[in-house]
Design a protein around this motif. Structure first.
Motif, mmCIF file in Angstrom:
data_model
loop_
_atom_site.group_PDB
_atom_site.id
_atom_site.type_symbol
_atom_site.label_atom_id
_atom_site.label_comp_id
_atom_site.label_asym_id
_atom_site.label_seq_id
_atom_site.Cartn_x
_atom_site.Cartn_y
_atom_site.Cartn_z
ATOM 1 N N ALA A 274 44.329 20.645 16.753
ATOM 2 C CA ALA A 274 44.214 20.331 18.178
ATOM 3 C C ALA A 274 43.190 21.214 18.873
ATOM 4 C CB ALA A 274 45.579 20.472 18.858
ATOM 5 N N GLU A 285 48.898 23.048 16.531
ATOM 6 C CA GLU A 285 49.296 21.651 16.506
ATOM 7 C C GLU A 285 48.221 20.851 15.779
ATOM 8 O OE1 GLU A 285 49.809 20.532 20.559
ATOM 9 O OE2 GLU A 285 51.689 21.628 20.808
ATOM 10 N N THR A 287 47.237 16.771 13.947
ATOM 11 C CA THR A 287 47.507 15.348 13.854
ATOM 12 C C THR A 287 47.166 14.872 12.454
ATOM 13 O OG1 THR A 287 47.007 14.994 16.198
ATOM 14 C CG2 THR A 287 46.946 13.065 14.762
ATOM 15 N N LYS A 289 46.845 11.584 10.131
ATOM 16 C CA LYS A 289 46.685 10.132 10.261
ATOM 17 C C LYS A 289 46.597 9.527 8.867
ATOM 18 C CE LYS A 289 44.040 8.699 13.519
ATOM 19 N NZ LYS A 289 42.833 8.361 14.327
ATOM 20 N N THR A 342 50.405 7.749 12.669
ATOM 21 C CA THR A 342 49.977 9.068 13.131
ATOM 22 C C THR A 342 51.195 9.966 13.276
ATOM 23 O OG1 THR A 342 48.080 8.118 14.303
ATOM 24 C CG2 THR A 342 48.777 10.326 14.949
ATOM 25 N N ALA A 344 52.501 13.953 14.391
ATOM 26 C CA ALA A 344 52.236 15.242 15.035
ATOM 27 C C ALA A 344 52.995 16.323 14.283
ATOM 28 C CB ALA A 344 52.659 15.217 16.501
#
Length: 561
Positions: A274, A285, A287, A289, A342, A344
């Protein structure tokens, strides 16, 4: 597994004589061919332990390399507890039995086992015959304990029924690309040029498949072996190890090995931080995918991260509270055909990341039951704060073996920030081909060599680590290439920084790690095996980020079996 007939019958014989202490590993000492004349056992006095041992093996025939269970019974016939009791095996003359020491349990511990008065303890000791040149396969089992009243019965023998190495057979088969995924070979599916390796104990042989996809090893001695396959064409993958048993029955003369398409054909994975920078202890953090480009749904997809367990890898990827169902060993996630999901996730920046100047994440994705051919993703973020002096050499690698043929002198080299394409440090090699750069921020950089040279590996990186002089002394391997001018006019070769507004077409054009349209991650390619997942990266990431030597890190995947 087929077993030979007419082999030795397992026998059990007690021998007399005191046992002299020693290591628990097989000693290879000579065992008597026949027990000595019986002696009258010594009568245990009051308050003394009196140990005895018997042993047996199943009435079966074994191959060299095959695990053989030996049941060992330890009895204390005395009226006092026997303490510190230890056991070991020794081989007869002409052969060697390798014991899995942990199967002795407490009898192989530092303090030994305790056998109470009147008690019998039974353990199953497991091992295998790994060499046999002559003689009978006689295995001796020994005991030793403090204050044993009658050591004469602390030793026994068993004869192992093993197929002799004089028995040979052919190992032959075909390797094919299972295009229709039916597990059966069909004409046109054969794979030529595959390297086939046969290994086991002291044996290592290799050959290649012909145009018909077939391979053959002749006159292979009886025993257990492993077949592995390398240099598969067109992206086909197969599990790394395939055990086989050669027993003279002909069962290994027509083997079939189906290869599969890699999961990465269908599954695309990216990971993105992030933030571009962090500090030790920060909660990062990210992501994740995952996209299924195939025509069938995928299930059980998990993330296997940091398989090498080295370098400044983000922590917490094995915590379900942070990575949920993606954690390796969990249930995994499902992705329908054509679907993108996706996730988190979070992790903790390790304390030593500031020494490296980066925190990285490297994961492969797929179901737990098959790890060859998974998509692998590597991404990192900066952890700024420390600088160090560093040095390296520019080396002409004319034969492509990544060992220097000659050092390149009087040549400018720059370290480029791969995220910004900015020059972080620049210098000129001296008469020995060495360049010294002062005050370089810890981090990972793209090397750029000016003049008529190009990088041997266009995806090479230089790692600069602070607080670790051992990690300095990197090498940049080059070969002749188009002339790359230095755009900084008037540069005299001293260290300098600046932005090259019109960088030449060179290896520095490599897409930067941690930025770009793929969500800040770099798909590395195909994973190999669970044990070997970082092998294609090991020369850089697993070794350099761990501070072992001075190497270049390459994202390029190495050809894998």
């Amino acid at each position: 597994m087929a077993r030979s007939t007419g082999a030795l019958i397992a026998v059990l014989a007690l021998t007399t004589g005191a046992f002299n202490t020693g290591a628990t590993a097989d000693t290879g000492s000579t065992a008597p061919s026949a027990p000595p004349a019986a002696t009258t056992p010594t009568q245990a006095e009051a308050g003394e332990p009196d140990l005895s041992v018997t042993a047996s093996v199943p009435d079966e025939t074994y191959l060299m390399g095959e695990k053989i269970p030996v049941t060992v019974n330890v009895t204390n016939n005395g009226d006092a507890d026997a303490e510190g009791v230890k056991g070991l095996t020794s081989s007869g003359e002409g052969f060697h039995f390798s014991t899995e020491w942990q199967t002795w349990g407490d009898f192989d511990s530092a303090t030994g086992a305790t056998v109470a008065a009147g008690e019998t303890l039974t353990v199953e000791v497991v091992g295998s015959v790994d060499s046999w040149d002559s003689g009978e396969t006689v295995l001796s089992i020994h005991l030793w304990g403090h204050g044993d009243a009658n050591p004469a019965d602390d030793r026994t023998e068993v004869v192992l029924n093993v197929v002799p190495p004089s028995v040979t057979d052919t190992v032959s088969g075909i390797v094919f690309g299972d295009a229709n995924d039916n597990g059966q070979f069909e004409i046109g599916e054969q794979l030529a040029g595959v390297t086939v390796v046969l290994s086991g104990r002291s044996t290592y042989l290799d050959t290649s498949t012909g145009k018909d996809g077939r391979f053959t090893f002749s006159e292979i001695s009886a025993g257990t072996y492993d077949l592995s396959f390398q240099d598969l064409p067109d992206g086909w993958v197969i599990r790394y190890g395939h055990p086989i048993a050669v027993d003279g029955s002909g069962a290994t003369s027509d083997l079939r090995y189906a290869t599969q398409r890699p999961l990465s054909d269908a599954l695309q994975a990216t990971i993105e931080f992030a933030e571009p920078t962090y500090q030790p202890g920060d909660i990062a953090e990210l992501t994740v995918k995952l996209t299924n480009n195939g025509s069938a749904p995928l299930s059980g997809i998990q993330a296997a991260c940091d398989r090498a367990a080295e370098g400044p890898h983000l922590e917490g990827f094995d915590d379900t509270a942070r990575w949920g169902e993606l954690v390796w060993g969990g249930g995994g996630v499902s992705i329908d055909a054509g679907e993108t999901r996706t996730f988190a996730v979070t992790g903790i920046v390790p304390d030593d990341a500031i020494d490296y100047g980066v925190v990285h994440v490297i994961c492969d994705f797929g179901p737990k039951d098959f790890i060859n051919g998974f998509p692998v993703v590597h991404t990192w973020a900066k952890v700024p704060g420390l600088s160090t002096d560093t040095w390296g050499t520019v080396v002409h690698d004319s034969d492509g073996d990544f060992t220097g043929d000659e050092n390149i002198t009087n040549t400018k080299i720059a370290l480029i920030d791969p995220q910004t394409d900015t020059v972080v440090a620049k210098g000129k090699t001296n008469a020995e081909g060495r360049v010294d750069l002062a005050g370089v921020p810890a981090g990972t950089y793209t090397p750029r060599v000016y003049g008529p040279w190009k990088l041997r590996d266009e995806n090479a990186y230089v790692h600069v680590k602070a607080n670790d002089p051992r990690s300095q002394g990197w090498a940049v391997y080059v070969v002749p290439g188009p002339n790359v001018p230095d755009p900084d006019e008037g540069d005299n070769g001293d260290n300098g920084t600046g932005s090259e507004t019109d960088p030449p077409e060179s290896p520095a054009a490599t897409p930067p790690i941690g930025s770009g349209g793929d969500g800040g991650s770099t798909p590395v390619g195909l994973a190999s095996t669970g044990v070997d997942i970082l092998a294609p990266i090991g020369a850089g990431l697993a070794a350099v980020l761990a501070g072992v030597g001075a190497l270049l890190f390459s994202r390029r995947r190495r050809a894998e079996a």
